[in-house]
Design a protein around this motif. Structure first.
Motif, PDB file in Angstrom:
ATOM      1  N   MET B   1      44.329 -27.880 -60.243  1.00 18.84           N
ATOM      2  CA  MET B   1      45.468 -27.268 -60.901  1.00 18.84           C
ATOM      3  C   MET B   1      46.690 -27.309 -60.003  1.00 18.84           C
ATOM      4  O   MET B   1      46.564 -27.395 -58.782  1.00 18.84           O
ATOM      5  N   ALA B   2      47.860 -27.255 -60.635  1.00 17.08           N
ATOM      6  CA  ALA B   2      49.109 -27.295 -59.872  1.00 17.08           C
ATOM      7  C   ALA B   2      50.046 -26.191 -60.362  1.00 17.08           C
ATOM      8  O   ALA B   2      50.184 -25.974 -61.567  1.00 17.08           O
ATOM      9  N   LEU B   3      50.664 -25.513 -59.389  1.00 17.11           N
ATOM     10  CA  LEU B   3      51.703 -24.524 -59.690  1.00 17.11           C
ATOM     11  C   LEU B   3      53.047 -25.171 -59.346  1.00 17.11           C
ATOM     12  O   LEU B   3      53.333 -25.449 -58.173  1.00 17.11           O
ATOM     13  N   VAL B 103      47.198 -31.573 -68.263  1.00 14.31           N
ATOM     14  CA  VAL B 103      47.340 -30.580 -69.329  1.00 14.31           C
ATOM     15  C   VAL B 103      48.482 -29.645 -68.956  1.00 14.31           C
ATOM     16  O   VAL B 103      48.384 -28.913 -67.972  1.00 14.31           O
ATOM     17  N   ALA B 104      49.574 -29.681 -69.731  1.00 13.28           N
ATOM     18  CA  ALA B 104      50.699 -28.779 -69.485  1.00 13.28           C
ATOM     19  C   ALA B 104      50.475 -27.471 -70.232  1.00 13.28           C
ATOM     20  O   ALA B 104      49.935 -27.460 -71.340  1.00 13.28           O
ATOM     21  N   THR B 105      50.897 -26.359 -69.606  1.00 11.70           N
ATOM     22  CA  THR B 105      50.791 -25.043 -70.237  1.00 11.70           C
ATOM     23  C   THR B 105      52.183 -24.438 -70.365  1.00 11.70           C
ATOM     24  O   THR B 105      53.061 -24.686 -69.534  1.00 11.70           O
ATOM     25  N   SER B 106      52.380 -23.660 -71.427  1.00 10.06           N
ATOM     26  CA  SER B 106      53.662 -22.986 -71.626  1.00 10.06           C
ATOM     27  C   SER B 106      53.497 -21.919 -72.686  1.00 10.06           C
ATOM     28  O   SER B 106      52.778 -22.116 -73.671  1.00 10.06           O
ATOM     29  N   ALA B 107      54.161 -20.781 -72.502  1.00 10.55           N
ATOM     30  CA  ALA B 107      54.151 -19.741 -73.545  1.00 10.55           C
ATOM     31  C   ALA B 107      55.033 -20.149 -74.712  1.00 10.55           C
ATOM     32  O   ALA B 107      54.906 -19.607 -75.809  1.00 10.55           O
ATOM     33  N   GLN B 108      55.934 -21.110 -74.458  1.00  8.77           N
ATOM     34  CA  GLN B 108      56.874 -21.540 -75.503  1.00  8.77           C
ATOM     35  C   GLN B 108      56.504 -22.904 -76.088  1.00  8.77           C
ATOM     36  O   GLN B 108      57.371 -23.647 -76.531  1.00  8.77           O
ATOM     37  N   MET B 109      55.222 -23.227 -76.078  1.00  5.38           N
ATOM     38  CA  MET B 109      54.817 -24.553 -76.537  1.00  5.38           C
ATOM     39  C   MET B 109      55.013 -24.676 -78.045  1.00  5.38           C
ATOM     40  O   MET B 109      54.364 -23.984 -78.822  1.00  5.38           O
ATOM     41  N   ALA B 123      37.330 -30.173 -70.123  1.00  4.37           N
ATOM     42  CA  ALA B 123      36.871 -29.802 -68.783  1.00  4.37           C
ATOM     43  C   ALA B 123      35.496 -30.378 -68.500  1.00  4.37           C
ATOM     44  O   ALA B 123      35.162 -30.683 -67.351  1.00  4.37           O
ATOM     45  N   ARG B 124      34.680 -30.522 -69.543  1.00  2.00           N
ATOM     46  CA  ARG B 124      33.352 -31.106 -69.353  1.00  2.00           C
ATOM     47  C   ARG B 124      33.402 -32.624 -69.241  1.00  2.00           C
ATOM     48  O   ARG B 124      32.597 -33.232 -68.559  1.00  2.00           O
ATOM     49  N   GLN B 125      34.386 -33.259 -69.932  1.00  2.00           N
ATOM     50  CA  GLN B 125      34.379 -34.716 -70.064  1.00  2.00           C
ATOM     51  C   GLN B 125      35.352 -35.433 -69.125  1.00  2.00           C
ATOM     52  O   GLN B 125      35.044 -36.511 -68.630  1.00  2.00           O
ATOM     53  N   ALA B 126      36.554 -34.891 -68.985  1.00  2.00           N
ATOM     54  CA  ALA B 126      37.611 -35.620 -68.277  1.00  2.00           C
ATOM     55  C   ALA B 126      37.592 -35.285 -66.791  1.00  2.00           C
ATOM     56  O   ALA B 126      37.822 -34.135 -66.425  1.00  2.00           O
ATOM     57  N   ARG B 127      37.277 -36.267 -65.969  1.00  2.00           N
ATOM     58  CA  ARG B 127      37.318 -36.065 -64.527  1.00  2.00           C
ATOM     59  C   ARG B 127      38.127 -37.168 -63.895  1.00  2.00           C
ATOM     60  O   ARG B 127      37.829 -38.330 -64.154  1.00  2.00           O
ATOM     61  N   PRO B 128      39.105 -36.863 -63.075  1.00  2.00           N
ATOM     62  CA  PRO B 128      39.589 -35.508 -62.803  1.00  2.00           C
ATOM     63  C   PRO B 128      40.533 -35.012 -63.897  1.00  2.00           C
ATOM     64  O   PRO B 128      41.070 -35.794 -64.678  1.00  2.00           O
ATOM     65  N   LEU B 129      40.722 -33.708 -63.901  1.00  2.00           N
ATOM     66  CA  LEU B 129      41.610 -33.051 -64.850  1.00  2.00           C
ATOM     67  C   LEU B 129      42.588 -32.197 -64.047  1.00  2.00           C
ATOM     68  O   LEU B 129      42.202 -31.579 -63.055  1.00  2.00           O
ATOM     69  N   LEU B 130      43.855 -32.183 -64.473  1.00  2.00           N
ATOM     70  CA  LEU B 130      44.872 -31.409 -63.750  1.00  2.00           C
ATOM     71  C   LEU B 130      45.600 -30.486 -64.720  1.00  2.00           C
ATOM     72  O   LEU B 130      46.235 -30.943 -65.674  1.00  2.00           O
ATOM     73  N   LEU B 131      45.502 -29.173 -64.467  1.00  2.00           N
ATOM     74  CA  LEU B 131      46.236 -28.178 -65.251  1.00  2.00           C
ATOM     75  C   LEU B 131      47.577 -27.908 -64.587  1.00  2.00           C
ATOM     76  O   LEU B 131      47.631 -27.660 -63.378  1.00  2.00           O
ATOM     77  N   LEU B 132      48.654 -27.907 -65.374  1.00  3.03           N
ATOM     78  CA  LEU B 132      50.006 -27.679 -64.843  1.00  3.03           C
ATOM     79  C   LEU B 132      50.542 -26.332 -65.318  1.00  3.03           C
ATOM     80  O   LEU B 132      50.599 -26.069 -66.524  1.00  3.03           O
ATOM     81  N   PHE B 133      50.958 -25.508 -64.363  1.00  5.81           N
ATOM     82  CA  PHE B 133      51.545 -24.204 -64.657  1.00  5.81           C
ATOM     83  C   PHE B 133      52.949 -24.146 -64.067  1.00  5.81           C
ATOM     84  O   PHE B 133      53.166 -24.567 -62.927  1.00  5.81           O
ATOM     85  N   GLY B 134      53.901 -23.582 -64.811  1.00  4.76           N
ATOM     86  CA  GLY B 134      55.270 -23.455 -64.325  1.00  4.76           C
ATOM     87  C   GLY B 134      55.575 -22.040 -63.873  1.00  4.76           C
ATOM     88  O   GLY B 134      55.120 -21.075 -64.488  1.00  4.76           O
ATOM     89  N   THR B 135      56.350 -21.918 -62.797  1.00  5.83           N
ATOM     90  CA  THR B 135      56.841 -20.608 -62.369  1.00  5.83           C
ATOM     91  C   THR B 135      58.138 -20.301 -63.128  1.00  5.83           C
ATOM     92  O   THR B 135      58.523 -21.041 -64.032  1.00  5.83           O
ATOM     93  N   ALA B 136      58.813 -19.221 -62.753  1.00  2.57           N
ATOM     94  CA  ALA B 136      60.061 -18.780 -63.405  1.00  2.57           C
ATOM     95  C   ALA B 136      59.844 -18.674 -64.919  1.00  2.57           C
ATOM     96  O   ALA B 136      58.867 -18.062 -65.338  1.00  2.57           O
ATOM     97  N   TRP B 137      60.688 -19.307 -65.744  1.00  2.00           N
ATOM     98  CA  TRP B 137      60.520 -19.212 -67.199  1.00  2.00           C
ATOM     99  C   TRP B 137      59.716 -20.393 -67.760  1.00  2.00           C
ATOM    100  O   TRP B 137      59.779 -20.704 -68.921  1.00  2.00           O
ATOM    101  N   GLY B 138      58.961 -21.050 -66.916  1.00  2.59           N
ATOM    102  CA  GLY B 138      58.017 -22.056 -67.412  1.00  2.59           C
ATOM    103  C   GLY B 138      58.434 -23.489 -67.123  1.00  2.59           C
ATOM    104  O   GLY B 138      59.563 -23.769 -66.694  1.00  2.59           O
ATOM    105  N   LEU B 139      57.524 -24.411 -67.365  1.00  2.00           N
ATOM    106  CA  LEU B 139      57.738 -25.832 -67.106  1.00  2.00           C
ATOM    107  C   LEU B 139      58.938 -26.354 -67.895  1.00  2.00           C
ATOM    108  O   LEU B 139      59.126 -26.008 -69.057  1.00  2.00           O
TER     109      LEU B 139
END
Lengths: 178, 178
Positions: B1-3, B103-109, B123-139
């Protein structure tokens, strides 16, 4: 729900009164508001810590904070400050006509008697219901034994289980109400 | 995962580079360790913020912090500091032989194309997998559109959805891996 600052444990298992952390109030109020929690009780017997809680709420309720971020104000408005758990129970009894069933949470729960499925059932049936969360190293043993229910710890992947109280509250509310 | 600290949005929707928050690193590293995340990438192009991240990690890895709280050290050891998302993708490609699905995440998606059930499958199938999280008001929007998948926002109870990134990470890891 209630965030307890006394009696909680320090890292050596001694009972202490923990300091209030501003970010606990913010993060947990936002999660509580997101999941429809009725009241977020912040419990501390220390008057200087009570003053700190009032300053934090006041800044966001009426000061520059309210103009800067009205969403934050909506979340922090859920907070009620109480000196003790007994005062919380009295407040809920007055509001609802009778006291709540209480659910204690802890990462070190040895005798948990409530699963997360059980918690979801309880949330549908038991009104009012009060979730208890401890700051520092968690609720003191007497808080666990006196509660009506003891929630099983959050199991992740492997043995490591050292979530912040902010993370634990978020996950438990999501499992219960999400 | 990445912040991600850049590019993210401020409250007016402008793209900014957000400051690093020490508690983000602590809370998210603890959640990542609890749920078995392989690497917690902290992404900021600002050299002074990179220095701050190194100081925080150093304090808990080898200083007084390591003696005071070894569990914290185990969590923060998951952090890898990177200047950009491109550098993260390169690092993962080198480690795994090919780059991750993102995989991008956002409350405003607005156009989420991945449910939480889909995320569990991924998560079971895709390797590697990277989850993206944004700080402040999001990505920032370009981070959302460039990702392979866009995760549906966390739905609570009602319209209010203003979780901290610390809470959002905890809930998403739990729904995905818990």
């Amino acid at each position: 729900m209630a965030l307890i600052h006394h009696p909680v444990m320090d890292k050596n298992g001694e009972t202490i009164a923990a300091a209030v952390t501003a970010l606990d109030l913010h993060d947990i109020a936002r999660a509580a508001k997101t999941y429809g929690v009725d009241t977020f009780y912040v419990v501390t017997p220390l008057t200087d810590q009570q003053d700190l809680v009032r300053r934090i709420i006041g800044h966001w309720a009426s000061g520059a904070g309210a103009r800067y971020n009205p969403d934050r104000q909506a979340a922090l408005a859920l907070i009620r400050l109480m000196p003790t758990l007994a005062a919380v129970l009295d407040d809920m009894a007055e509001k609802h006509g009778h006291g709540p069933q209480t659910v204690a949470t802890s990462a070190q729960m040895a005798d948990g008697n409530l699963t997360f499925a059980g918690l979801r059932d309880l949330a549908r049936q038991a009104r009012p219901l009060l979730l208890l969360f401890g700051t520092a190293w968690g609720l003191a043993p007497e808080m666990l034994t006196q509660a009506d229910h003891r929630l099983a710890p959050i199991a992740g992947h492997g043995d490591y289980n050292h979530l912040s109280v902010r993370s634990a509250v978020s996950i438990i509310l999501d499992r219960m109400l999400g």
